[in-house]
Design a protein around this motif. Structure first.
Motif, PDB file in Angstrom:
ATOM      1  N   ARG A  37       0.831  -1.207   0.000  1.00  0.00           N
ATOM      2  CA  ARG A  37       0.000   0.000   0.000  1.00  0.00           C
ATOM      3  C   ARG A  37       0.862   1.252   0.000  1.00  0.00           C
ATOM      4  NH1 ARG A  37      -3.956   1.290   4.997  1.00  0.00           N
ATOM      5  NH2 ARG A  37      -5.245  -0.403   4.134  1.00  0.00           N
ATOM      6  N   ARG A  38       1.867   1.273   0.870  1.00  0.00           N
ATOM      7  CA  ARG A  38       2.731   2.453   0.925  1.00  0.00           C
ATOM      8  C   ARG A  38       3.487   2.640  -0.380  1.00  0.00           C
ATOM      9  NH1 ARG A  38       5.080   5.775   5.009  1.00  0.00           N
ATOM     10  NH2 ARG A  38       6.902   6.861   4.175  1.00  0.00           N
ATOM     11  N   GLY A  39       3.960   1.536  -0.964  1.00  0.00           N
ATOM     12  CA  GLY A  39       4.706   1.633  -2.213  1.00  0.00           C
ATOM     13  C   GLY A  39       3.882   2.170  -3.363  1.00  0.00           C
ATOM     14  N   LEU A  40       2.573   1.951  -3.323  1.00  0.00           N
ATOM     15  CA  LEU A  40       1.691   2.424  -4.391  1.00  0.00           C
ATOM     16  C   LEU A  40       1.126   3.817  -4.117  1.00  0.00           C
ATOM     17  CD1 LEU A  40      -0.314  -0.856  -5.124  1.00  0.00           C
ATOM     18  CD2 LEU A  40       1.495   0.153  -6.526  1.00  0.00           C
ATOM     19  N   THR A  41       1.312   4.314  -2.917  1.00  0.00           N
ATOM     20  CA  THR A  41       0.765   5.618  -2.557  1.00  0.00           C
ATOM     21  C   THR A  41       1.431   6.727  -3.361  1.00  0.00           C
ATOM     22  OG1 THR A  41       0.252   4.891  -0.309  1.00  0.00           O
ATOM     23  CG2 THR A  41       0.417   7.266  -0.679  1.00  0.00           C
ATOM     24  N   GLU A  42       0.611   7.570  -3.976  1.00  0.00           N
ATOM     25  CA  GLU A  42       1.094   8.776  -4.651  1.00  0.00           C
ATOM     26  C   GLU A  42       0.812   9.935  -3.697  1.00  0.00           C
ATOM     27  OE1 GLU A  42      -0.157   9.026  -8.822  1.00  0.00           O
ATOM     28  OE2 GLU A  42      -0.663   6.884  -8.717  1.00  0.00           O
ATOM     29  N   PHE A  43       1.833  10.319  -2.945  1.00  0.00           N
ATOM     30  CA  PHE A  43       1.625  11.238  -1.825  1.00  0.00           C
ATOM     31  C   PHE A  43       1.044  12.577  -2.263  1.00  0.00           C
ATOM     32  CE2 PHE A  43       4.594   8.160  -0.125  1.00  0.00           C
ATOM     33  CZ  PHE A  43       4.103   7.956   1.165  1.00  0.00           C
ATOM     34  N   ASP A  44       1.430  13.053  -3.431  1.00  0.00           N
ATOM     35  CA  ASP A  44       0.904  14.345  -3.878  1.00  0.00           C
ATOM     36  C   ASP A  44      -0.549  14.258  -4.327  1.00  0.00           C
ATOM     37  OD1 ASP A  44       1.604  12.812  -6.111  1.00  0.00           O
ATOM     38  OD2 ASP A  44       1.980  14.586  -7.350  1.00  0.00           O
ATOM     39  N   ARG A  45      -1.100  13.017  -4.369  1.00  0.00           N
ATOM     40  CA  ARG A  45      -2.496  12.828  -4.738  1.00  0.00           C
ATOM     41  C   ARG A  45      -3.347  12.400  -3.543  1.00  0.00           C
ATOM     42  NH1 ARG A  45      -3.598  10.964 -10.768  1.00  0.00           N
ATOM     43  NH2 ARG A  45      -5.276  12.406 -10.217  1.00  0.00           N
ATOM     44  N   CYS A  46      -2.778  12.446  -2.340  1.00  0.00           N
ATOM     45  CA  CYS A  46      -3.499  12.040  -1.138  1.00  0.00           C
ATOM     46  C   CYS A  46      -3.848  13.271  -0.307  1.00  0.00           C
ATOM     47  CB  CYS A  46      -2.666  11.072  -0.307  1.00  0.00           C
ATOM     48  SG  CYS A  46      -2.445   9.462  -1.080  1.00  0.00           S
ATOM     49  N   LEU A  47      -5.056  13.250   0.236  1.00  0.00           N
ATOM     50  CA  LEU A  47      -5.537  14.342   1.075  1.00  0.00           C
ATOM     51  C   LEU A  47      -5.828  13.822   2.478  1.00  0.00           C
ATOM     52  CD1 LEU A  47      -8.131  15.899  -1.409  1.00  0.00           C
ATOM     53  CD2 LEU A  47      -5.821  16.746  -0.946  1.00  0.00           C
ATOM     54  N   GLY A  48      -5.629  14.682   3.455  1.00  0.00           N
ATOM     55  CA  GLY A  48      -6.016  14.382   4.829  1.00  0.00           C
ATOM     56  C   GLY A  48      -6.739  15.565   5.431  1.00  0.00           C
ATOM     57  N   VAL A  49      -7.709  15.266   6.260  1.00  0.00           N
ATOM     58  CA  VAL A  49      -8.361  16.310   7.046  1.00  0.00           C
ATOM     59  C   VAL A  49      -7.879  16.147   8.481  1.00  0.00           C
ATOM     60  CG1 VAL A  49     -10.529  17.318   7.808  1.00  0.00           C
ATOM     61  CG2 VAL A  49     -10.374  16.298   5.536  1.00  0.00           C
ATOM     62  N   TRP A  50      -7.399  17.238   9.054  1.00  0.00           N
ATOM     63  CA  TRP A  50      -6.793  17.181  10.380  1.00  0.00           C
ATOM     64  C   TRP A  50      -7.567  18.084  11.340  1.00  0.00           C
ATOM     65  CZ3 TRP A  50      -2.662  13.860  11.017  1.00  0.00           C
ATOM     66  CH2 TRP A  50      -2.151  13.327   9.832  1.00  0.00           C
ATOM     67  N   ASP A  51      -7.866  17.544  12.484  1.00  0.00           N
ATOM     68  CA  ASP A  51      -8.455  18.292  13.589  1.00  0.00           C
ATOM     69  C   ASP A  51      -7.377  18.370  14.663  1.00  0.00           C
ATOM     70  OD1 ASP A  51      -9.867  19.388  15.633  1.00  0.00           O
ATOM     71  OD2 ASP A  51     -11.513  17.948  15.596  1.00  0.00           O
ATOM     72  N   GLY A  52      -6.607  19.438  14.633  1.00  0.00           N
ATOM     73  CA  GLY A  52      -5.422  19.510  15.472  1.00  0.00           C
ATOM     74  C   GLY A  52      -4.414  18.480  14.996  1.00  0.00           C
ATOM     75  N   ALA A  53      -3.981  17.595  15.912  1.00  0.00           N
ATOM     76  CA  ALA A  53      -3.026  16.547  15.547  1.00  0.00           C
ATOM     77  C   ALA A  53      -3.711  15.266  15.102  1.00  0.00           C
ATOM     78  CB  ALA A  53      -2.119  16.255  16.742  1.00  0.00           C
ATOM     79  N   GLU A  54      -5.043  15.258  15.099  1.00  0.00           N
ATOM     80  CA  GLU A  54      -5.794  14.043  14.777  1.00  0.00           C
ATOM     81  C   GLU A  54      -6.225  14.037  13.318  1.00  0.00           C
ATOM     82  OE1 GLU A  54      -9.824  11.647  16.256  1.00  0.00           O
ATOM     83  OE2 GLU A  54      -9.407  13.685  16.955  1.00  0.00           O
ATOM     84  N   CYS A  55      -5.957  12.938  12.618  1.00  0.00           N
ATOM     85  CA  CYS A  55      -6.424  12.762  11.248  1.00  0.00           C
ATOM     86  C   CYS A  55      -7.857  12.247  11.296  1.00  0.00           C
ATOM     87  CB  CYS A  55      -5.538  11.773  10.500  1.00  0.00           C
ATOM     88  SG  CYS A  55      -6.031  11.507   8.782  1.00  0.00           S
ATOM     89  N   VAL A  56      -8.785  13.005  10.699  1.00  0.00           N
ATOM     90  CA  VAL A  56     -10.204  12.644  10.793  1.00  0.00           C
ATOM     91  C   VAL A  56     -10.819  12.360   9.426  1.00  0.00           C
ATOM     92  CG1 VAL A  56     -10.542  13.866  12.960  1.00  0.00           C
ATOM     93  CG2 VAL A  56     -10.892  15.087  10.787  1.00  0.00           C
ATOM     94  N   GLY A  57     -10.047  12.516   8.352  1.00  0.00           N
ATOM     95  CA  GLY A  57     -10.554  12.220   7.011  1.00  0.00           C
ATOM     96  C   GLY A  57      -9.411  11.887   6.077  1.00  0.00           C
ATOM     97  N   THR A  58      -9.656  10.963   5.146  1.00  0.00           N
ATOM     98  CA  THR A  58      -8.626  10.561   4.185  1.00  0.00           C
ATOM     99  C   THR A  58      -9.241  10.430   2.796  1.00  0.00           C
ATOM    100  OG1 THR A  58      -8.992   8.165   4.441  1.00  0.00           O
ATOM    101  CG2 THR A  58      -7.446   9.199   5.980  1.00  0.00           C
ATOM    102  N   ALA A  59      -8.444  10.693   1.801  1.00  0.00           N
ATOM    103  CA  ALA A  59      -8.836  10.444   0.412  1.00  0.00           C
ATOM    104  C   ALA A  59      -7.572  10.407  -0.424  1.00  0.00           C
ATOM    105  CB  ALA A  59      -9.787  11.512  -0.117  1.00  0.00           C
ATOM    106  N   GLY A  60      -7.551   9.511  -1.404  1.00  0.00           N
ATOM    107  CA  GLY A  60      -6.389   9.398  -2.268  1.00  0.00           C
ATOM    108  C   GLY A  60      -6.794   9.194  -3.711  1.00  0.00           C
TER     109      GLY A  60
END
Length: 409
Positions: A37-60
């Motif tokens: 999974r990590r090897g296939l991740t295109e980091f510049d195409r991944c989004l995260g929603v952060w509430d402070g230090a907590e990740c509360v949403g993901t999309a790639g």
């Protein structure tokens, strides 16, 4: 409470990945699966929603080429790894990620986005329509004779290590990609997904095996499978679980199925994720002995309507003005004149009177030729504004081969 939506930083990947898994039930992932999974991740195409230090949403998103009717390969963003934590539902986080993602896709010049959905009801409101179906079969190999075709005995079959055979299998796959709408041209590294064999995920089956089919020394097909042993009062009744089967011609395809039908100590073969027009349906003698089911697979969304419709060919000549609604991506709204045939097409904005009215979601469903505009009209989702326009356009959008997504992402 404020949240921040931004592109994923590489150092945040583990946290982001853990939160994604938590949203899907929290089952621990095998180390080898996470590495892929990590090897296939295109980091510049991944989004995260952060509430402070907590990740509360993901999309790639993943970069693919999608085969369209006519055989062209069209760049497609493969939307994936979408989640929102239950503590942050109904706050517009998913909508904000989808909007940002489609804007990014457009900026990259990709005319299409596609996804596979764990909850299909979610994505229609963002313009994604079901474009392919997949077939599931469980075949009674006790009551059905193995498939036969002239020449099958000339095919040499060899059991090989699945990982060692990756290069040969990937060459077979790559030759098949242009021949059927919905198939994916993929970046290096994807071939390893097909040979992941995590013991905890075998569900009672044995190790992953691979058989390759050769003609005159050339590998022209392969099947990956595992055997799930079982017994009843009459004796052994195991199941051959087919994970992948590909072949470059009918004889090789038949030879592989004959092999799978004949594996000792089994009484059935199961396979999922096959095209709805799979040749196996015509190779068996009694379709009632093949318990069949279907489900949706690929959802398609035109991100740039004009470019998407011009990128494919059409089964019969078509000249139609489409009134397209797309509230989520308003740059697609309005009338488009599509002119095309089996050699090519162009699609541009027009002020002419519309012949058909539909949303971008219906265009996505019809785009690969697997869902007809006429069927969508019968459900009230396409409106005919000029008599005769629906039947002509529906025929033109069709495809001889049923569109098929070869694997999920």
């Amino acid at each position: 409470m404020t949240t921040e939506l931004r592109v994923l930083r590489e150092a945040e990947w583990q946290t982001w990945s853990d939160r994604l898994d938590l949203a899907f039930g929290g089952l621990p992932q095998a180390t080898e699966k996470l590495a892929v999974r990590r090897g296939l991740t295109e980091f510049d195409r991944c989004l995260g929603v952060w509430d402070g230090a907590e990740c509360v949403g993901t999309a790639g998103a993943l970069s693919f080429g999608l085969t369209v009717p006519g055989g062209a390969e069209v760049p497609m963003a493969g939307v994936t790894m979408v989640s929102v934590q239950p503590t942050h539902r109904r706050r517009g986080l998913l909508r904000s990620m989808m909007r940002r993602q489609l804007a990014d896709v457009r900026e990259r010049g990709e005319a299409l986005a596609g996804l596979t959905a764990s909850e299909p009801a979610i994505y229609g409101r963002f313009g994604y329509g079901v474009a392919t179906q997949e077939l599931q079969l469980t075949v009674d190999t006790v009551r059905l004779a193995p498939p036969e075709l002239p020449g099958v005995d000339g095919v040499r079959l060899r059991l090989v290590d699945p990982v060692a055979a990756l290069a040969d299998c990937e060459r077979v796959y790559a030759r098949l990609v242009p021949g059927r709408p919905g198939m994916l041209a993929r970046l290096p590294g994807w071939e390893r997904v097909g040979v992941l064999d995590v013991p905890a995920h075998r569900e009672g089956a044995g190790v992953l095996q691979c058989v390759v089919a050769e003609v005159d020394g050339e590998v022209r097909g392969y099947a990956r499978f595992a055997v799930r042993p079982d017994r009843d009062a009459a004796g052994s009744c195991g199941t051959v679980q087919v994970r992948r089967i590909e072949a470059l011609d009918p004889v090789v395809y038949t030879a592989l199925w004959r092999f799978l039908f004949g594996i000792d100590l089994t009484s059935s073969v199961s396979v999922t994720g096959r095209p709805v027009d799979d040749p196996l349906l015509h190779l068996v003698g009694d379709i009632r002995r093949c318990r069949a089911g279907m489900r949706e697979a690929l959802f398609v969304r035109p991100v740039e309507v004009g470019a998407a419709l011009a990128a494919r060919t059409y089964r019969t000549p078509v000249e139609v003005v489409l009134e397209v609604s797309d509230a989520f991506c308003p740059w697609n709204e309005g009338r488009w004149r599509l002119s095309g045939d089996d050699r090519g097409a162009h699609c541009e904005r027009t002020g002419d009177r519309a012949d058909l009215a539909l949303s971008v979601r219906e265009l996505g469903s019809a785009y690969l030729g697997g869902c007809t505009l006429s069927a969508l009209a019968a459900a009230g989702r396409v409106r005919e504004l000029r008599p005769g326009a629906l039947a002509a356009a529906s025929l033109a959008f069709g495809s001889d081969a049923a569109p098929w997504l070869p694997h999920w992402f």
